[in-house]
Design an enzyme around this catalytic site. Structure first.
Site, mmCIF file in Angstrom:
data_model
loop_
_atom_site.group_PDB
_atom_site.id
_atom_site.type_symbol
_atom_site.label_atom_id
_atom_site.label_comp_id
_atom_site.label_asym_id
_atom_site.label_seq_id
_atom_site.Cartn_x
_atom_site.Cartn_y
_atom_site.Cartn_z
ATOM 1 N N GLU A 175 13.746 -4.129 10.021
ATOM 2 C CA GLU A 175 14.732 -3.510 9.120
ATOM 3 C C GLU A 175 16.136 -3.699 9.683
ATOM 4 O O GLU A 175 17.084 -4.011 8.956
ATOM 5 C CB GLU A 175 14.435 -2.003 8.952
ATOM 6 C CG GLU A 175 13.120 -1.698 8.233
ATOM 7 C CD GLU A 175 11.886 -1.721 9.134
ATOM 8 O OE1 GLU A 175 12.013 -2.101 10.326
ATOM 9 O OE2 GLU A 175 10.800 -1.370 8.646
ATOM 10 N N ASP A 232 0.815 -1.234 0.000
ATOM 11 C CA ASP A 232 0.000 0.000 0.000
ATOM 12 C C ASP A 232 0.844 1.278 0.000
ATOM 13 O O ASP A 232 0.306 2.374 0.122
ATOM 14 C CB ASP A 232 -0.992 0.006 1.166
ATOM 15 C CG ASP A 232 -0.312 -0.115 2.520
ATOM 16 O OD1 ASP A 232 0.885 -0.481 2.566
ATOM 17 O OD2 ASP A 232 -0.979 0.152 3.534
HETATM 18 N N1 UDP Z 1 0.630 -8.015 5.560
HETATM 19 C C1 UDP Z 1 0.475 -9.392 5.522
HETATM 20 N N2 UDP Z 1 -0.294 -10.007 6.482
HETATM 21 C C2 UDP Z 1 -0.930 -9.307 7.472
HETATM 22 C C3 UDP Z 1 -0.768 -7.907 7.500
HETATM 23 C C4 UDP Z 1 0.031 -7.286 6.536
HETATM 24 O O1 UDP Z 1 1.019 -10.044 4.647
HETATM 25 O O2 UDP Z 1 -1.600 -9.901 8.312
HETATM 26 C C5 UDP Z 1 1.448 -7.345 4.533
HETATM 27 C C6 UDP Z 1 0.760 -6.140 3.894
HETATM 28 O O3 UDP Z 1 -0.010 -6.513 2.775
HETATM 29 C C7 UDP Z 1 1.932 -5.235 3.540
HETATM 30 C C8 UDP Z 1 2.971 -5.569 4.593
HETATM 31 O O4 UDP Z 1 2.616 -6.844 5.129
HETATM 32 O O5 UDP Z 1 2.446 -5.524 2.255
HETATM 33 C C9 UDP Z 1 2.981 -4.523 5.709
HETATM 34 O O6 UDP Z 1 1.700 -4.442 6.280
HETATM 35 P P1 UDP Z 1 0.914 -3.071 6.455
HETATM 36 O O7 UDP Z 1 0.949 -2.297 5.183
HETATM 37 O O8 UDP Z 1 -0.428 -3.371 7.023
HETATM 38 O O9 UDP Z 1 1.844 -2.367 7.535
HETATM 39 P P2 UDP Z 1 2.007 -0.835 7.916
HETATM 40 O O10 UDP Z 1 1.460 0.003 6.832
HETATM 41 O O11 UDP Z 1 1.247 -0.713 9.188
HETATM 42 O O12 UDP Z 1 3.467 -0.678 8.086
HETATM 43 MN MN MN Z 2 1.415 -0.302 4.745
#
Ligand code: UDP
Ligand code: MN
Length: 297
Positions: free
Chosen positions: A248, A163
């Site tokens: 990271e 996203d």
């Molecule tokens: N993601 C996943 N399983 C989950 C939650 C997130 O595979 O249960 C993936 C999500 O699609 C994204 C990445 O892990 O590509 C990071 O997640 P998210 O964008 O929700 O994290 P944030 O924006 O909070 O850092």
């Molecule tokens: Mn995200």
């Protein structure tokens, strides 16, 4: 006499029309004559390869949710404009889904679809998401790289959440990497921009406010790693044993010290990637009661 004259005028007018038409079609500049590609042709024609460029391996974990297809559509359409790109998409799911399979196939991109479901217990214990998915991708990548010649192996690995928002320039930048490159990330960690601090062309620190005690206080979107380092360090992987925000640092610790980081994006003065987050859509009670089995959303 008059009718003869008007008959001749008609011929002259017709002749002039033919002449103008011929002139017009023959002298149009090439740029106007050239056809704009049809939308349907775009994916295959733009996701082209150029053997002189290092391959970028984008590793994207993804999971089923209302905006999944919208997020993946936006991201895939950015990636269609990136040369020598290989998208590794790992579904956090028991099985590969038709939604992701169709999207990847129709994108025209070079891709690998994988899946591994995060165990509920593990997901609860640590806040981190995407750990098992990224590790699965690294396992696949190592096998893939070993099968390539040294020349073909030249590439960069970028961990790309599904996203975020990526400017095309971030891909241009990361092809310059020798080991690990870094750059600023917009709208993350409670800040407008989280970035390395550069002194005399080297990373001397970080401006992060959130958990600044992290060994590498940067977001996953703010660095990329030379592909061969994953072969030189076959043990390198993400871990569930650390607190949130440390993924990271876990991966970077295998490869570099702070001083070795290569500042990109004009010495870390430009923002080419944003940690955007898609708002969770709210569907009304009445909306939920309606089923849509015949249409993929
Ligand atoms: N993601 C996943 N399983 C989950 C939650 C997130 O595979 O249960 C993936 C999500 O699609 C994204 C990445 O892990 O590509 C990071 O997640 P998210 O964008 O929700 O994290 P944030 O924006 O909070 O850092
Ligand atoms: Mn995200």
């Amino acid at each position: 006499m008059t009718s003869f004259l008007s008959f001749k005028k008609q011929y002259i007018a017709l002749g002039m029309l033919v002449f103008i038409a011929l002139f017009f079609f023959n002298t149009r500049p090439a740029s106007i004559q050239c056809q704009v590609p049809q939308l349907e042709e775009l994916p295959a024609s733009v996701a082209s390869t150029n053997s002189n460029l290092p391959t970028i391996y984008g590793i994207t974990p993804t999971y089923a949710r209302l905006a999944q297809k919208a997020d993946l559509t936006r991201l895939s359409q950015t990636l269609m404009l990136v040369k020598n790109f290989h998208w590794i998409v790992i579904e956090d799911a028991e099985n590969k889904t038709p939604l992701v399979a169709n999207l990847l196939r129709d994108s025209g991109l070079k891709y690998t679809q994988l899946n591994i479901k995060t165990e509920k217990e593990k997901a609860k214990k640590a806040m981190a998401s995407g750990v098992e998915q990224r590790n699965k991708a690294l396992e696949w990548l190592r096998g893939h790289l070993r099968g390539l010649s040294e020349e073909e192996r030249i590439g960069v690995v970028y961990f790309m959440d599904d996203d975020n928002t990526y400017a095309l320039k971030v891909f241009e930048e990361m092809r310059k990497i020798n080991k690990v490159g870094v750059w600023p990330v917009g709208i993350v960690g409670g800040m407008m921009v989280e970035m390395p601090i550069i002194t005399n062309g080297k990373v001397s620190g970080f401006n992060a406010l959130w958990k600044p005690f992290r060994p590498f206080p940067i977001d996953m979107a703010g660095f990329a790693v030379a592909a061969n380092l994953f072969l030189e360090h076959p043990e390198a992987k993400f871990s569930r044993k650390v607190q949130s925000g440390f993924q990271e640092s876990v991966i970077l610790n295998y490869f570099v010290k702070k001083e070795d980081l290569e500042p990109l994006a004009d010495n870390c003065t430009k923002v080419y990637v944003w940690h955007t987050r898609t708002q969770k859509p709210s569907i009304s009670k009445a909306g939920k009661a309606m089923t849509y089995n015949h249409i993929e959303v």
